[in-house]
Enzyme design. Structure first.
Site, PDB file in Angstrom:
ATOM      1  CD  GLU A 137      43.325 -71.648 -34.318  1.00  0.00           C
ATOM      2  OE1 GLU A 137      44.479 -71.844 -33.900  1.00  0.00           O
ATOM      3  OE2 GLU A 137      42.409 -71.244 -33.590  1.00  0.00           O
TER       4      GLU A 137
ATOM      5  CB  CYS B 163      49.259 -76.813 -36.217  1.00  0.00           C
ATOM      6  SG  CYS B 163      47.923 -77.619 -35.330  1.00  0.00           S
TER       7      CYS B 163
HETATM    8  P1  NAP Z   1      47.729 -73.429 -46.930  1.00  0.00           P
HETATM    9  O1  NAP Z   1      48.465 -73.677 -48.174  1.00  0.00           O
HETATM   10  O2  NAP Z   1      47.724 -72.072 -46.372  1.00  0.00           O
HETATM   11  O3  NAP Z   1      46.251 -73.936 -47.207  1.00  0.00           O
HETATM   12  C1  NAP Z   1      45.297 -73.955 -46.191  1.00  0.00           C
HETATM   13  C2  NAP Z   1      43.915 -73.904 -46.782  1.00  0.00           C
HETATM   14  O4  NAP Z   1      43.737 -72.625 -47.409  1.00  0.00           O
HETATM   15  C3  NAP Z   1      43.642 -74.933 -47.855  1.00  0.00           C
HETATM   16  O5  NAP Z   1      42.317 -75.393 -47.722  1.00  0.00           O
HETATM   17  C4  NAP Z   1      43.814 -74.138 -49.132  1.00  0.00           C
HETATM   18  O6  NAP Z   1      43.076 -74.664 -50.212  1.00  0.00           O
HETATM   19  C5  NAP Z   1      43.244 -72.820 -48.721  1.00  0.00           C
HETATM   20  N1  NAP Z   1      43.651 -71.682 -49.528  1.00  0.00           N
HETATM   21  C6  NAP Z   1      44.836 -71.475 -50.143  1.00  0.00           C
HETATM   22  N2  NAP Z   1      44.826 -70.271 -50.750  1.00  0.00           N
HETATM   23  C7  NAP Z   1      43.605 -69.709 -50.505  1.00  0.00           C
HETATM   24  C8  NAP Z   1      42.990 -68.490 -50.863  1.00  0.00           C
HETATM   25  N3  NAP Z   1      43.633 -67.566 -51.591  1.00  0.00           N
HETATM   26  N4  NAP Z   1      41.722 -68.268 -50.446  1.00  0.00           N
HETATM   27  C9  NAP Z   1      41.074 -69.168 -49.694  1.00  0.00           C
HETATM   28  N5  NAP Z   1      41.610 -70.351 -49.342  1.00  0.00           N
HETATM   29  C10 NAP Z   1      42.863 -70.614 -49.725  1.00  0.00           C
HETATM   30  O7  NAP Z   1      48.227 -74.384 -45.742  1.00  0.00           O
HETATM   31  P2  NAP Z   1      48.469 -75.949 -45.780  1.00  0.00           P
HETATM   32  O8  NAP Z   1      49.705 -76.189 -46.565  1.00  0.00           O
HETATM   33  O9  NAP Z   1      47.226 -76.685 -46.173  1.00  0.00           O
HETATM   34  O10 NAP Z   1      48.699 -76.272 -44.241  1.00  0.00           O
HETATM   35  C11 NAP Z   1      49.939 -76.209 -43.610  1.00  0.00           C
HETATM   36  C12 NAP Z   1      50.010 -75.057 -42.667  1.00  0.00           C
HETATM   37  O11 NAP Z   1      48.871 -75.054 -41.827  1.00  0.00           O
HETATM   38  C13 NAP Z   1      51.197 -75.111 -41.746  1.00  0.00           C
HETATM   39  O12 NAP Z   1      51.825 -73.887 -41.731  1.00  0.00           O
HETATM   40  C14 NAP Z   1      50.590 -75.426 -40.377  1.00  0.00           C
HETATM   41  O13 NAP Z   1      51.311 -74.914 -39.280  1.00  0.00           O
HETATM   42  C15 NAP Z   1      49.274 -74.805 -40.481  1.00  0.00           C
HETATM   43  N6  NAP Z   1      48.340 -75.448 -39.566  1.00  0.00           N
HETATM   44  C16 NAP Z   1      47.942 -74.760 -38.480  1.00  0.00           C
HETATM   45  C17 NAP Z   1      47.046 -75.333 -37.590  1.00  0.00           C
HETATM   46  C18 NAP Z   1      46.563 -74.587 -36.390  1.00  0.00           C
HETATM   47  O14 NAP Z   1      45.596 -75.032 -35.779  1.00  0.00           O
HETATM   48  N7  NAP Z   1      47.175 -73.485 -36.027  1.00  0.00           N
HETATM   49  C19 NAP Z   1      46.565 -76.625 -37.824  1.00  0.00           C
HETATM   50  C20 NAP Z   1      47.007 -77.299 -38.940  1.00  0.00           C
HETATM   51  C21 NAP Z   1      47.898 -76.686 -39.823  1.00  0.00           C
HETATM   52  P3  NAP Z   1      43.749 -75.586 -51.337  1.00  0.00           P
HETATM   53  O15 NAP Z   1      44.281 -76.790 -50.653  1.00  0.00           O
HETATM   54  O16 NAP Z   1      42.607 -75.880 -52.223  1.00  0.00           O
HETATM   55  O17 NAP Z   1      44.832 -74.758 -51.958  1.00  0.00           O
END
Ligand code: NAP
Length: 515
Positions: free
Chosen positions: A252, A291
């Site tokens: 997602e 999102c």
């Molecule tokens: P992110 O930086 O991609 O992080 C998301 C999650 O992934 C966090 O728990 C992060 O952990 C973890 N993570 C990062 N690198 C990883 C790796 N190499 N291996 C495993 N896990 C890893 O995203 P975000 O900044 O938290 O969220 C914002 C984005 O999420 C936006 O683009 C938004 O559109 C999207 N979003 C989508 C939805 C949907 O349902 N489609 C819902 C909400 C948000 P850490 O925090 O510990 O780094």
């Protein structure tokens, strides 16, 4: 400062240095620290597989539903405490915090009800039995059975309660044990939600990893599932990492959700007012860190001036600041990195659009001078939406949207490359029919705003457990929720053929079951 633990092998443990610090994004004051360094993730996976999976699979759907009901009720009892944590650690207004927490509570309750409805079943039938032989005796059925692995849940920072709960609801009802990992920066709410829920669940059914996932994903195999919510960059890394291991991955990710105003909707009409209020709310709720938030707004050319004026009027009523102050209606973005990214995104959009509200996002916030990750709501108007690239490709994850005049909106909507939700405001059935069919392949959900639903809808930004959440292409290609469809991610579909009486004994059809 509080140190947040992880819940592994049915006990709370803390990692060692280095620790990540969680802050209050309004004041930049440190709130807590966490680390997963040195934790035994292999043992956590073994525990889920050996204890949690068998314990859940032994239960009927009704019994699994009871677990979810207990968790939902316990969260409801702790609602005020959770709201306070979300305001501190997420920069949420009270309304934003309720949106996240109540969404989580309601989703757990919804899946609890579905469990009760399924009663004593342990495997779900997919469709009816089909006759395969000369007589009805030789038949085939399709079943959904729980996968024999671990569901790893990785959540984004913006919905620490709802994201954790909606994934957990589907996995537990399906019968899979969970290791849940929140985004580190806003983990406080997810940590407390887990502290409340973990003792209510069977041993090994729920584990919580508060911080970096370490080498967890490298230890997964073909029976495991990863449900990821976050950015498309991280999703890309996980696709590479998990592809080799055969674990199932649901993504997602980003979404350039659009709102479309139909040519029939006149200023001052009920549908117009719905459009203006829902777009303005979507832009500013959770400081645009949703999102499902509207990023692109398409209106007929002769409505551009009125739409701009109405939206600017709404946005000028927003009071940005520390949500602990009662007059504040929009809080900060969640982290300093978010603030940097949002500002850079506004600058990029400004190369092809003109800001008509909020300029470059600089704002005089109602907060201690020089502190906090505040940004103004920003509305831009596209100079040439058909030639534009940034507005159709780059998600600016903050209170920012681009308004554009277009007489062929479906064409432009599709240029977003796949979204979670598109809202279309019109009372013209023929316009809606054509528009919906044109954009449907590019979306997980389409929301129709019309005068007949005024007063009943919660707007396009609210994700409902009854309906699918996810979207193709840019949005990651995943599917969550959608009632019982949400269990399929955690299930294996298997065809079973043989004597019909034996098939019925293994997995009774819903109408045959004894609850
Ligand atoms: P992110 O930086 O991609 O992080 C998301 C999650 O992934 C966090 O728990 C992060 O952990 C973890 N993570 C990062 N690198 C990883 C790796 N190499 N291996 C495993 N896990 C890893 O995203 P975000 O900044 O938290 O969220 C914002 C984005 O999420 C936006 O683009 C938004 O559109 C999207 N979003 C989508 C939805 C949907 O349902 N489609 C819902 C909400 C948000 P850490 O925090 O510990 O780094």
């Amino acid at each position: 400062m509080k140190t947040l633990g992880s819940y592994l092998q049915d006990r709370w443990v803390t990692g060692k240095e280095p620790f990540a610090t969680l802050v209050n994004p309004s004041t930049e004051e440190p709130l807590a620290q966490t680390s997963t360094a040195g934790l035994d993730l292999g043992a956590a996976l073994d525990h889920a597989r050996a204890q949690g999976g068998p314990a859940l699979r032994e239960l009927t759907f009704a019994q699994r539903g009871e677990l979810l009901k207990a968790w939902s009720k316990a969260l409801h009892a702790a609602r005020d405490e959770l709201i306070a944590l979300a305001m501190q650690n997420g920069g949420n207004t009270r309304g934003d915090a309720k949106f996240d927490i109540d969404g989580g509570i309601a989703t757990l309750a919804h899946y609890a009800d579905l469990g009760a409805q399924l009663g004593g079943l342990q495997a779900l039938r997919d469709g009816d039995a089909v006759q395969l032989g000369r007589t009805a005796r030789y038949a085939g059925i399709h079943l959904w059975v729980p996968r024999d692995g671990v569901a790893v849940h990785i959540n984004a920072f913006n919905f620490p309660a709802w994201g954790t709960a909606e994934k957990a609801a589907c996995a537990i009802l399906a019968g899979m044990p969970i290791i849940s990992k929140p985004a580190t920066s806003t983990a406080l709410v997810a940590w407390r939600l887990s502290e409340i829920g973990a003792p209510l669940l069977p041993r090994g059914a729920f584990q919580f990893l508060c911080g970096s996932p370490g080498d967890l994903l490298d230890r997964l195999g073909p029976q495991d599932v990863v449900a990821f919510t976050g950015s498309s960059q991280t999703a890309g890394k996980l696709r590479d990492q998990l592809g080799r291991r055969g674990a199932r991955l649901n993504v997602e990710a980003d979404s350039l959700n659009a709102a479309v105003l139909g040519p029939d909707v006149a200023p001052g009409s009920a549908s117009w007012d719905l459009f203006v209020s829902e777009v303005a709310r979507d832009l500013t709720q959770k400081a645009g860190q949703k999102c499902t938030a509207v990023r692109r707004i398409f209106v007929p050319p002769d409505r551009l001036g009125d739409a701009q004026e109405a939206l600017v009027d709404r946005l000028s009523q927003i009071r940005v600041g520390d949500p602990s102050r009662p007059e504040v209606t929009m809080g900060p973005v969640s982290t300093s990195d978010q603030l940097r990214d949002v500002r850079a995104g506004i600058q990029k959009l400004a190369t092809e659009a003109q800001a008509v509200f909020g300029g470059d996002g600089t704002v005089q916030a109602l907060a201690p001078e020089g502190k906090g990750y505040f940004v103004s709501p920003v509305l831009l108007v596209a100079r040439d939406p058909a030639a534009a690239r940034v507005m159709h490709q780059d998600e600016v994850f903050g209170p920012v949207a681009t308004l554009a005049a277009s007489s062929s909106p479906a064409e432009l909507v599709r240029r977003g490359g796949g979204g979670l939700v598109c809202s279309v405001y019109s009372d013209d059935r023929e316009f809606l029919r054509k528009c919906v069919l044109a954009i449907a392949p590019y979306h997980g959900r389409i929301y129709l705003g019309s005068e007949k639903v005024v007063g009943q809808t919660m707007g396009p930004g609210t994700v409902l457990p009854q309906l699918l959440h996810g979207g193709p292409g840019h949005a990651g290609g995943g599917e969550e929720l959608g009632g019982l469809r949400g269990l399929q991610l955690y299930s294996q579909r298997v065809a079973v053929q043989g004597d019909r009486a034996l098939l019925d004994a293994i997995a009774p059809a819903a109408e045959q079951r004894k609850t």
